[in-house]
Design a protein around this motif. Structure first.
Motif, PDB file in Angstrom:
ATOM      1  N   GLY A 108       9.661   5.484   4.009  1.00 28.02           N
ATOM      2  CA  GLY A 108       8.665   6.238   3.266  1.00 28.02           C
ATOM      3  C   GLY A 108       8.557   5.790   1.827  1.00 28.02           C
ATOM      4  O   GLY A 108       7.458   5.690   1.280  1.00 28.02           O
ATOM      5  N   GLN A 109       9.697   5.509   1.201  1.00 27.38           N
ATOM      6  CA  GLN A 109       9.681   5.045  -0.191  1.00 27.38           C
ATOM      7  C   GLN A 109       9.020   3.678  -0.301  1.00 27.38           C
ATOM      8  O   GLN A 109       8.283   3.414  -1.259  1.00 27.38           O
ATOM      9  CB  GLN A 109      11.107   4.997  -0.728  1.00 27.38           C
ATOM     10  N   ARG A 110       9.261   2.810   0.674  1.00 24.61           N
ATOM     11  CA  ARG A 110       8.602   1.495   0.662  1.00 24.61           C
ATOM     12  C   ARG A 110       7.091   1.647   0.781  1.00 24.61           C
ATOM     13  O   ARG A 110       6.331   0.940   0.099  1.00 24.61           O
ATOM     14  CB  ARG A 110       9.133   0.615   1.805  1.00 24.61           C
ATOM     15  N   GLN A 111       6.649   2.578   1.632  1.00 24.28           N
ATOM     16  CA  GLN A 111       5.212   2.795   1.779  1.00 24.28           C
ATOM     17  C   GLN A 111       4.604   3.275   0.467  1.00 24.28           C
ATOM     18  O   GLN A 111       3.509   2.857   0.071  1.00 24.28           O
ATOM     19  CB  GLN A 111       4.948   3.808   2.898  1.00 24.28           C
ATOM     20  N   LEU A 112       5.301   4.144  -0.231  1.00 23.67           N
ATOM     21  CA  LEU A 112       4.829   4.603  -1.532  1.00 23.67           C
ATOM     22  C   LEU A 112       4.703   3.437  -2.509  1.00 23.67           C
ATOM     23  O   LEU A 112       3.765   3.374  -3.307  1.00 23.67           O
ATOM     24  CB  LEU A 112       5.780   5.654  -2.095  1.00 23.67           C
ATOM     25  N   ALA A 113       5.653   2.510  -2.451  1.00 21.93           N
ATOM     26  CA  ALA A 113       5.610   1.349  -3.350  1.00 21.93           C
ATOM     27  C   ALA A 113       4.385   0.481  -3.062  1.00 21.93           C
ATOM     28  O   ALA A 113       3.721  -0.003  -3.990  1.00 21.93           O
ATOM     29  CB  ALA A 113       6.892   0.534  -3.204  1.00 21.93           C
ATOM     30  N   PHE A 114       4.057   0.292  -1.786  1.00 27.57           N
ATOM     31  CA  PHE A 114       2.862  -0.493  -1.444  1.00 27.57           C
ATOM     32  C   PHE A 114       1.598   0.206  -1.932  1.00 27.57           C
ATOM     33  O   PHE A 114       0.660  -0.440  -2.408  1.00 27.57           O
ATOM     34  CB  PHE A 114       2.800  -0.720   0.065  1.00 27.57           C
ATOM     35  N   ILE A 115       1.567   1.510  -1.818  1.00 26.53           N
ATOM     36  CA  ILE A 115       0.389   2.249  -2.290  1.00 26.53           C
ATOM     37  C   ILE A 115       0.294   2.186  -3.810  1.00 26.53           C
ATOM     38  O   ILE A 115      -0.803   2.075  -4.374  1.00 26.53           O
ATOM     39  CB  ILE A 115       0.426   3.698  -1.773  1.00 26.53           C
ATOM     40  N   ALA A 116       1.434   2.212  -4.494  1.00 27.60           N
ATOM     41  CA  ALA A 116       1.427   2.049  -5.949  1.00 27.60           C
ATOM     42  C   ALA A 116       0.868   0.684  -6.341  1.00 27.60           C
ATOM     43  O   ALA A 116       0.158   0.550  -7.346  1.00 27.60           O
ATOM     44  CB  ALA A 116       2.839   2.231  -6.500  1.00 27.60           C
ATOM     45  N   LEU A 165       3.399   3.706 -11.074  1.00 30.54           N
ATOM     46  CA  LEU A 165       4.735   4.170 -10.716  1.00 30.54           C
ATOM     47  C   LEU A 165       4.878   5.667 -10.988  1.00 30.54           C
ATOM     48  O   LEU A 165       5.476   6.402 -10.193  1.00 30.54           O
ATOM     49  CB  LEU A 165       5.785   3.386 -11.510  1.00 30.54           C
ATOM     50  N   THR A 166       4.313   6.110 -12.104  1.00 27.60           N
ATOM     51  CA  THR A 166       4.377   7.534 -12.447  1.00 27.60           C
ATOM     52  C   THR A 166       3.590   8.375 -11.457  1.00 27.60           C
ATOM     53  O   THR A 166       4.051   9.441 -11.025  1.00 27.60           O
ATOM     54  CB  THR A 166       3.830   7.762 -13.869  1.00 27.60           C
ATOM     55  N   TYR A 167       2.397   7.906 -11.051  1.00 22.59           N
ATOM     56  CA  TYR A 167       1.559   8.629 -10.096  1.00 22.59           C
ATOM     57  C   TYR A 167       2.323   8.989  -8.833  1.00 22.59           C
ATOM     58  O   TYR A 167       2.178  10.076  -8.282  1.00 22.59           O
ATOM     59  CB  TYR A 167       0.361   7.755  -9.708  1.00 22.59           C
ATOM     60  N   LEU A 168       3.143   8.041  -8.360  1.00 17.81           N
ATOM     61  CA  LEU A 168       3.825   8.224  -7.082  1.00 17.81           C
ATOM     62  C   LEU A 168       5.306   8.546  -7.254  1.00 17.81           C
ATOM     63  O   LEU A 168       6.084   8.433  -6.309  1.00 17.81           O
ATOM     64  CB  LEU A 168       3.640   6.977  -6.219  1.00 17.81           C
ATOM     65  N   ASP A 169       5.671   8.933  -8.484  1.00 15.05           N
ATOM     66  CA  ASP A 169       7.044   9.378  -8.757  1.00 15.05           C
ATOM     67  C   ASP A 169       8.062   8.298  -8.385  1.00 15.05           C
ATOM     68  O   ASP A 169       9.105   8.581  -7.787  1.00 15.05           O
ATOM     69  CB  ASP A 169       7.329  10.674  -7.990  1.00 15.05           C
ATOM     70  N   LEU A 170       7.746   7.056  -8.748  1.00 14.71           N
ATOM     71  CA  LEU A 170       8.607   5.918  -8.417  1.00 14.71           C
ATOM     72  C   LEU A 170       9.292   5.318  -9.638  1.00 14.71           C
ATOM     73  O   LEU A 170       9.996   4.311  -9.507  1.00 14.71           O
ATOM     74  CB  LEU A 170       7.783   4.823  -7.726  1.00 14.71           C
ATOM     75  N   ASP A 174      11.861   6.130 -11.392  1.00 16.52           N
ATOM     76  CA  ASP A 174      13.322   6.031 -11.306  1.00 16.52           C
ATOM     77  C   ASP A 174      13.773   5.006 -10.265  1.00 16.52           C
ATOM     78  O   ASP A 174      14.944   4.604 -10.268  1.00 16.52           O
ATOM     79  CB  ASP A 174      13.929   7.394 -10.962  1.00 16.52           C
ATOM     80  N   LEU A 175      12.861   4.575  -9.410  1.00 16.00           N
ATOM     81  CA  LEU A 175      13.206   3.604  -8.362  1.00 16.00           C
ATOM     82  C   LEU A 175      12.677   2.208  -8.654  1.00 16.00           C
ATOM     83  O   LEU A 175      12.848   1.300  -7.846  1.00 16.00           O
ATOM     84  CB  LEU A 175      12.633   4.068  -7.013  1.00 16.00           C
ATOM     85  N   GLN A 176      12.057   2.015  -9.822  1.00 18.43           N
ATOM     86  CA  GLN A 176      11.342   0.767 -10.057  1.00 18.43           C
ATOM     87  C   GLN A 176      12.231  -0.470 -10.058  1.00 18.43           C
ATOM     88  O   GLN A 176      11.756  -1.577  -9.771  1.00 18.43           O
ATOM     89  CB  GLN A 176      10.558   0.843 -11.365  1.00 18.43           C
ATOM     90  N   ASP A 177      13.517  -0.319 -10.341  1.00 19.47           N
ATOM     91  CA  ASP A 177      14.418  -1.474 -10.353  1.00 19.47           C
ATOM     92  C   ASP A 177      15.202  -1.626  -9.052  1.00 19.47           C
ATOM     93  O   ASP A 177      16.035  -2.528  -8.928  1.00 19.47           O
ATOM     94  CB  ASP A 177      15.395  -1.364 -11.533  1.00 19.47           C
ATOM     95  N   ARG A 178      14.928  -0.769  -8.083  1.00 20.61           N
ATOM     96  CA  ARG A 178      15.569  -0.872  -6.782  1.00 20.61           C
ATOM     97  C   ARG A 178      14.838  -1.914  -5.943  1.00 20.61           C
ATOM     98  O   ARG A 178      13.616  -2.092  -6.036  1.00 20.61           O
ATOM     99  CB  ARG A 178      15.531   0.484  -6.060  1.00 20.61           C
ATOM    100  N   TYR A 179      15.577  -2.601  -5.083  1.00 20.84           N
ATOM    101  CA  TYR A 179      14.956  -3.563  -4.175  1.00 20.84           C
ATOM    102  C   TYR A 179      14.354  -2.824  -2.980  1.00 20.84           C
ATOM    103  O   TYR A 179      14.835  -1.769  -2.570  1.00 20.84           O
ATOM    104  CB  TYR A 179      15.964  -4.597  -3.706  1.00 20.84           C
ATOM    105  N   LEU A 180      13.289  -3.399  -2.428  1.00 22.82           N
ATOM    106  CA  LEU A 180      12.590  -2.749  -1.330  1.00 22.82           C
ATOM    107  C   LEU A 180      13.509  -2.493  -0.142  1.00 22.82           C
ATOM    108  O   LEU A 180      13.373  -1.475   0.547  1.00 22.82           O
ATOM    109  CB  LEU A 180      11.393  -3.595  -0.890  1.00 22.82           C
ATOM    110  N   ASP A 181      14.450  -3.414   0.108  1.00 26.24           N
ATOM    111  CA  ASP A 181      15.339  -3.223   1.259  1.00 26.24           C
ATOM    112  C   ASP A 181      16.398  -2.154   1.009  1.00 26.24           C
ATOM    113  O   ASP A 181      17.199  -1.843   1.896  1.00 26.24           O
ATOM    114  CB  ASP A 181      15.989  -4.547   1.683  1.00 26.24           C
TER     115      ASP A 181
END
Length: 251
Positions: free
Chosen positions: A139-147, A120-125, A127-134
């Motif tokens: 772009g943020q969803r793609q980052l989550a998949f890569i994480a 999560l830190t690598y991709l600067d996510l 602060d978004l870790q408790d947000r739902y994908l929808d």
């Protein structure tokens, strides 16, 4: 090292990949480029056992890919495909935690959570870790998949067009992360990519495909040449240099 030996794949009478051989080395970013329909994603799918080749061999650490136990293979090879659809509602952290399944089998321990935090830190996510994908942008969803793929912590990472739907800021973040995974953590990262300039800036080696065949397979600077690219894409190219990197101009 992953070695591809004379891979071929046809769908009906159409040869999609024809006699393709290459190697993916740890510590390097390998970019697979080429026009639409060149066979890039098919080659990556065969290399990751998502698609069975008609002919040829795939070796991971000298062992045929067919001989790998699925659970053990998942600890060595992580794959992110082009299309990723999830029907259930997950938070970013829940999605990323799936990357730890080959180790945790669903029971996360301290080491698993540390790897999730790192991804999560690598991709600067973070602060978004408790947000739902929808609730995220594409772009943020793609980052989550890569994480999620990074959290799997494998020696080999395959990414099929991971920059789709990303703006320039997020795309740069992904490419810099990919380079860190290879250069700092010693992973072999293989990426199918359409943006030749991103490949020129961040890949150590480029495999260029055309009509199902490997047209070029060499260090990046040897492929980012006007003659080579013009023949692969059937369009004129100009190459300029900026900050020691070659860049492509199209016209």
């Amino acid at each position: 090292m992953i070695t591809l030996e004379k891979l071929s794949k046809a769908f009906g009478s159409q040869a999609v990949v024809d006699d393709a051989s290459s190697q993916f080395e740890k510590g390097k970013v390998t970019a697979i480029i080429g026009p639409n329909g060149a066979g890039k994603s098919t080659l990556l799918s065969m290399a990751s056992r998502l698609l069975h080749p008609d002919t040829g061999n795939i070796l991971i650490e000298g062992k045929a890919i067919a001989d790998w136990n699925t659970g053990e293979l998942a600890k060595h090879l992580a794959v992110l495909r082009q299309a990723n659809s999830i029907t259930m509602r997950f938070t970013v952290r829940e999605l990323v935690s799936f990357g730890r399944f080959p180790y945790s089998k669903g029971n996360l321990n301290e080491q698993d959570n540390a790897m999730i935090d790192q991804s999560l830190t690598y991709l600067d996510l973070t602060d978004l870790q408790d947000r739902y994908l929808d609730q995220l942008s594409g772009g943020q969803r793609q980052l989550a998949f890569i994480a999620m793929v990074i959290a799997q912590d494998t020696d080999y990472v395959f990414l099929d067009e991971p920059l789709n739907n990303l703006d320039i800021k997020h795309a740069l973040s992904i490419m810099r992360t990919i380079q860190k995974l290879a250069h700092d953590m010693g992973k072999a990262v293989v990426i199918v990519i359409h943006d030749i300039n991103f490949a020129a800036c961040y890949a150590d080696r480029i495999i260029a495909m055309k009509g199902g065949k490997i047209a070029a397979n060499a260090p990046t600077d040897d492929v980012i040449e006007e003659r080579v690219l013009s023949e692969i894409y059937d369009t004129p190219f100009s190459i300029v240099e900026a900050n020691g990197k070659k860049m492509c101009l199209y016209y």
